[in-house]
Scaffold this motif. Structure first.
Motif, PDB file in Angstrom:
ATOM      1  N   VAL A 187       0.877  -1.130   0.202  1.00 11.55           N
ATOM      2  CA  VAL A 187      -0.077  -0.208  -0.136  1.00 11.55           C
ATOM      3  C   VAL A 187       0.810   1.119   0.032  1.00 11.55           C
ATOM      4  CG1 VAL A 187      -0.305   0.367   2.588  1.00 11.55           C
ATOM      5  CG2 VAL A 187      -1.982   0.806   1.062  1.00 11.55           C
ATOM      6  N   ALA A 188       2.109   1.034   0.717  1.00 10.92           N
ATOM      7  CA  ALA A 188       2.846   2.480   0.649  1.00 10.92           C
ATOM      8  C   ALA A 188       3.439   2.582  -0.723  1.00 10.92           C
ATOM      9  CB  ALA A 188       4.076   2.104   1.683  1.00 10.92           C
ATOM     10  N   ALA A 189       3.920   1.593  -1.424  1.00 18.01           N
ATOM     11  CA  ALA A 189       4.582   1.750  -2.727  1.00 18.01           C
ATOM     12  C   ALA A 189       3.452   2.166  -3.728  1.00 18.01           C
ATOM     13  CB  ALA A 189       5.180   0.394  -3.185  1.00 18.01           C
ATOM     14  N   TYR A 190       2.134   1.589  -3.437  1.00 18.94           N
ATOM     15  CA  TYR A 190       1.241   1.958  -4.541  1.00 18.94           C
ATOM     16  C   TYR A 190       0.768   3.499  -4.234  1.00 18.94           C
ATOM     17  CZ  TYR A 190      -3.618   2.010  -6.752  1.00 18.94           C
ATOM     18  OH  TYR A 190      -4.554   2.329  -7.361  1.00 18.94           O
ATOM     19  N   GLY A 191       0.737   3.920  -3.082  1.00 21.07           N
ATOM     20  CA  GLY A 191       0.604   5.227  -2.707  1.00 21.07           C
ATOM     21  C   GLY A 191       1.562   6.093  -3.367  1.00 21.07           C
ATOM     22  N   LEU A 192       2.722   6.045  -3.189  1.00 16.98           N
ATOM     23  CA  LEU A 192       4.183   6.665  -3.842  1.00 16.98           C
ATOM     24  C   LEU A 192       3.743   6.633  -5.147  1.00 16.98           C
ATOM     25  CD1 LEU A 192       6.971   5.615  -1.538  1.00 16.98           C
ATOM     26  CD2 LEU A 192       5.697   8.066  -1.716  1.00 16.98           C
ATOM     27  N   THR A 193       3.521   5.487  -5.830  1.00 15.60           N
ATOM     28  CA  THR A 193       3.543   5.460  -7.297  1.00 15.60           C
ATOM     29  C   THR A 193       2.309   6.499  -7.743  1.00 15.60           C
ATOM     30  OG1 THR A 193       4.118   3.285  -7.395  1.00 15.60           O
ATOM     31  CG2 THR A 193       2.949   3.989  -9.361  1.00 15.60           C
ATOM     32  N   LEU A 194       1.291   6.617  -7.009  1.00 17.63           N
ATOM     33  CA  LEU A 194       0.007   7.318  -7.425  1.00 17.63           C
ATOM     34  C   LEU A 194       0.396   8.739  -7.342  1.00 17.63           C
ATOM     35  CD1 LEU A 194      -3.238   5.464  -6.326  1.00 17.63           C
ATOM     36  CD2 LEU A 194      -2.308   5.708  -8.662  1.00 17.63           C
ATOM     37  N   LEU A 195       1.035   9.052  -6.300  1.00 15.84           N
ATOM     38  CA  LEU A 195       1.386  10.576  -5.969  1.00 15.84           C
ATOM     39  C   LEU A 195       2.511  11.092  -6.986  1.00 15.84           C
ATOM     40  CD1 LEU A 195       1.314  12.640  -3.889  1.00 15.84           C
ATOM     41  CD2 LEU A 195       3.593  11.763  -2.637  1.00 15.84           C
ATOM     42  N   LEU A 196       3.380  10.219  -7.234  1.00 10.60           N
ATOM     43  CA  LEU A 196       4.394  10.786  -8.159  1.00 10.60           C
ATOM     44  C   LEU A 196       3.817  10.902  -9.648  1.00 10.60           C
ATOM     45  CD1 LEU A 196       7.838   8.936  -7.144  1.00 10.60           C
ATOM     46  CD2 LEU A 196       6.847  11.155  -6.681  1.00 10.60           C
ATOM     47  N   GLU A 197       2.565  10.008  -9.858  1.00 12.69           N
ATOM     48  CA  GLU A 197       1.998  10.293 -11.036  1.00 12.69           C
ATOM     49  C   GLU A 197       0.918  11.349 -11.146  1.00 12.69           C
ATOM     50  OE1 GLU A 197       0.807   6.258 -12.016  1.00 12.69           O
ATOM     51  OE2 GLU A 197       2.346   5.745 -13.251  1.00 12.69           O
ATOM     52  N   ARG A 198       0.786  11.867 -10.179  1.00 10.07           N
ATOM     53  CA  ARG A 198      -0.354  12.852  -9.853  1.00 10.07           C
ATOM     54  C   ARG A 198      -1.658  12.316 -10.171  1.00 10.07           C
ATOM     55  NH1 ARG A 198       2.472  18.333 -12.689  1.00 10.07           N
ATOM     56  NH2 ARG A 198       4.256  18.289 -11.397  1.00 10.07           N
ATOM     57  N   ARG A 199      -1.894  11.302  -9.449  1.00  9.89           N
ATOM     58  CA  ARG A 199      -3.190  10.523  -9.704  1.00  9.89           C
ATOM     59  C   ARG A 199      -3.633  10.264  -8.136  1.00  9.89           C
ATOM     60  NH1 ARG A 199      -3.794   5.693 -12.734  1.00  9.89           N
ATOM     61  NH2 ARG A 199      -2.000   5.016 -12.184  1.00  9.89           N
ATOM     62  N   GLY A 200      -3.120  10.932  -7.334  1.00  8.26           N
ATOM     63  CA  GLY A 200      -3.817  10.660  -5.733  1.00  8.26           C
ATOM     64  C   GLY A 200      -4.872  10.425  -5.422  1.00  8.26           C
ATOM     65  N   GLU A 201      -5.843  10.986  -6.007  1.00  4.06           N
ATOM     66  CA  GLU A 201      -7.326  10.771  -5.954  1.00  4.06           C
ATOM     67  C   GLU A 201      -7.604   9.270  -5.957  1.00  4.06           C
ATOM     68  OE1 GLU A 201      -9.720  12.712  -4.994  1.00  4.06           O
ATOM     69  OE2 GLU A 201      -8.423  14.359  -4.723  1.00  4.06           O
ATOM     70  N   LEU A 202      -6.856   8.490  -6.794  1.00  4.31           N
ATOM     71  CA  LEU A 202      -7.223   7.047  -6.890  1.00  4.31           C
ATOM     72  C   LEU A 202      -6.992   6.324  -5.801  1.00  4.31           C
ATOM     73  CD1 LEU A 202      -8.364   5.357  -8.851  1.00  4.31           C
ATOM     74  CD2 LEU A 202      -6.015   4.775  -9.745  1.00  4.31           C
ATOM     75  N   PHE A 203      -6.004   6.653  -4.973  1.00  3.15           N
ATOM     76  CA  PHE A 203      -5.555   6.117  -3.858  1.00  3.15           C
ATOM     77  C   PHE A 203      -6.540   6.309  -2.785  1.00  3.15           C
ATOM     78  CE2 PHE A 203      -3.299   6.349   0.516  1.00  3.15           C
ATOM     79  CZ  PHE A 203      -2.643   4.946   0.440  1.00  3.15           C
ATOM     80  N   PHE A 204      -7.542   7.264  -2.860  1.00  4.13           N
ATOM     81  CA  PHE A 204      -8.360   7.401  -1.667  1.00  4.13           C
ATOM     82  C   PHE A 204      -9.821   6.350  -1.922  1.00  4.13           C
ATOM     83  CE2 PHE A 204      -6.600  11.695  -1.554  1.00  4.13           C
ATOM     84  CZ  PHE A 204      -6.031  11.485  -0.384  1.00  4.13           C
ATOM     85  N   LYS A 205      -9.507   5.819  -3.211  1.00  4.10           N
ATOM     86  CA  LYS A 205     -10.528   4.786  -3.375  1.00  4.10           C
ATOM     87  C   LYS A 205     -10.452   3.359  -2.944  1.00  4.10           C
ATOM     88  CE  LYS A 205     -12.525   7.124  -7.364  1.00  4.10           C
ATOM     89  NZ  LYS A 205     -12.771   7.357  -8.994  1.00  4.10           N
ATOM     90  N   LEU A 206      -9.191   3.286  -2.493  1.00  2.73           N
ATOM     91  CA  LEU A 206      -8.664   1.864  -2.054  1.00  2.73           C
ATOM     92  C   LEU A 206      -9.514   1.334  -0.941  1.00  2.73           C
ATOM     93  CD1 LEU A 206      -6.808  -0.439  -1.873  1.00  2.73           C
ATOM     94  CD2 LEU A 206      -5.579   0.627  -0.403  1.00  2.73           C
ATOM     95  N   LYS A 207     -10.420   0.387  -1.228  1.00  2.00           N
ATOM     96  CA  LYS A 207     -11.304  -0.261  -0.005  1.00  2.00           C
ATOM     97  C   LYS A 207     -11.273  -1.711  -0.615  1.00  2.00           C
ATOM     98  CE  LYS A 207     -15.584   0.269   2.562  1.00  2.00           C
ATOM     99  NZ  LYS A 207     -16.594   1.211   2.887  1.00  2.00           N
ATOM    100  N   PHE A 208     -10.981  -2.811   0.389  1.00  2.00           N
ATOM    101  CA  PHE A 208     -11.025  -3.931   0.158  1.00  2.00           C
ATOM    102  C   PHE A 208     -12.538  -4.741   0.279  1.00  2.00           C
ATOM    103  CE2 PHE A 208      -6.698  -3.866   1.852  1.00  2.00           C
ATOM    104  CZ  PHE A 208      -6.090  -3.824   0.557  1.00  2.00           C
ATOM    105  N   GLY A 209     -13.402  -4.141   1.062  1.00  2.00           N
ATOM    106  CA  GLY A 209     -14.757  -4.631   1.335  1.00  2.00           C
ATOM    107  C   GLY A 209     -15.008  -5.362   2.805  1.00  2.00           C
ATOM    108  N   PHE A 210     -16.297  -5.475   3.058  1.00  2.00           N
ATOM    109  CA  PHE A 210     -16.719  -6.032   4.378  1.00  2.00           C
ATOM    110  C   PHE A 210     -16.104  -7.115   4.977  1.00  2.00           C
ATOM    111  CE2 PHE A 210     -19.744  -7.137   7.645  1.00  2.00           C
ATOM    112  CZ  PHE A 210     -19.760  -6.480   8.448  1.00  2.00           C
ATOM    113  N   TRP A 211     -15.652  -7.877   4.055  1.00  2.00           N
ATOM    114  CA  TRP A 211     -15.001  -9.290   4.243  1.00  2.00           C
ATOM    115  C   TRP A 211     -13.799  -9.293   5.162  1.00  2.00           C
ATOM    116  CZ3 TRP A 211     -10.062 -10.109   3.035  1.00  2.00           C
ATOM    117  CH2 TRP A 211      -9.232  -9.547   2.184  1.00  2.00           C
ATOM    118  N   THR A 212     -13.167  -8.007   5.222  1.00  6.22           N
ATOM    119  CA  THR A 212     -12.040  -7.705   6.043  1.00  6.22           C
ATOM    120  C   THR A 212     -12.428  -7.803   7.398  1.00  6.22           C
ATOM    121  OG1 THR A 212     -12.189  -5.330   5.841  1.00  6.22           O
ATOM    122  CG2 THR A 212     -10.690  -6.450   4.119  1.00  6.22           C
TER     123      THR A 212
END
Length: 247
Positions: free
Chosen positions: A125-150
């Motif tokens: 999740v840290a690497a994914y967040g940094l990737t989106l941040l440097l690509e200037r697509r940070g809004e996509l990070f806030f959509k990360l949700k696995f679901g109620f099964w967790t």
């Protein structure tokens, strides 16, 4: 090498987190086969110098590839990345074994699979967040949700770890640790969802607080990740952001 020194290993890991982002940025100007070829050349050179270091570093370009393949699917990107890192930990243990100073801790050895899963999820999740941040697509990070099964996974594994005995208890405790990883990884975007609404000064204070008290940050993310299953803090529906969520 940074990974070979216990004192410098965290620095090596921190630098490696940027590799997936650099992999994806390279794809903007170079074809995928060319990037893969360049990565393979670097890996071969590292393997000739130190096979274990090559394996340590080699996960991260493949993380970049997974993030590229699952561009618009945050949960799939993080889960596939975590699966890669978890599998890599098992392979590395089989090939090189664990340090003697680690194997002497019976508690760690019994719970290491759960710890591998927890760590893999946080690194992914840290690497994914940094990737989106440097690509200037940070809004996509806030959509990360696995679901109620967790939440269900957490409740069942917690109950089993309390009720079961012997080897079954150890297995359930490993699942419990893994469930905490899922909830924490889900809670990190929730945490930053709230932080981005604060003033620049407050953001700076929170940034230093996270650096000084990382366990407090992880505990907060864990609670937010669990509660998000009921309160839906980001107003997400089935992984899609609701229009009522401000940009």
């Amino acid at each position: 090498m940074l990974y070979q020194s216990p004192a410098l290993a965290p620095t090596g890991l921190g630098l490696s987190l940027f590799v997936p982002a650099l992999f994806n940025l390279a794809l903007r100007g170079v074809s995928l086969p060319a990037v893969l070829f360049g990565t393979a050349v670097v890996e071969v050179l590292l393997a000739l110098l130190n096979p274990q270091v090559a394996l340590d570093v080699g996960y991260f370009p493949f993380l970049g590839l997974l993030f590229y393949l699952f561009k618009e699917r945050p949960a799939a990107a993080v889960l596939s990345g975590a699966a890669l890192l978890f599998g890599g930990s098992l392979i590395e243990e089989l090939l090189f074994g664990l340090p003697k100073e680690v194997t002497q801790f019976k508690e760690f050895m019994a719970l290491r699979l759960g710890i591998y899963a927890y760590t893999a999820l946080l690194v992914s999740v840290a690497a994914y967040g940094l990737t989106l941040l440097l690509e200037r697509r940070g809004e996509l990070f806030f959509k990360l949700k696995f679901g109620f099964w967790t939440a269900v996974f957490f409740i069942i594994s917690a109950a089993a770890s309390l009720l079961l005995k012997g080897s079954a208890k150890v297995v359930s405790e490993n699942f419990l640790i893994a469930s905490l990883g899922f909830l924490t990884a889900q809670g990190i975007p929730v945490f930053f969802h709230f932080v981005r609404r604060f003033s620049p000064l407050m953001k700076l204070i929170i940034f230093f607080a996270v650096l000084i008290f990382p366990l407090g940050f992880l505990a907060t993310a864990l609670v937010l990740g669990l509660l998000d299953n009921w309160f839906d803090f980001r107003k997400l529906k089935g992984g899609e952001e609701d229009g009522s969520n401000p940009a």
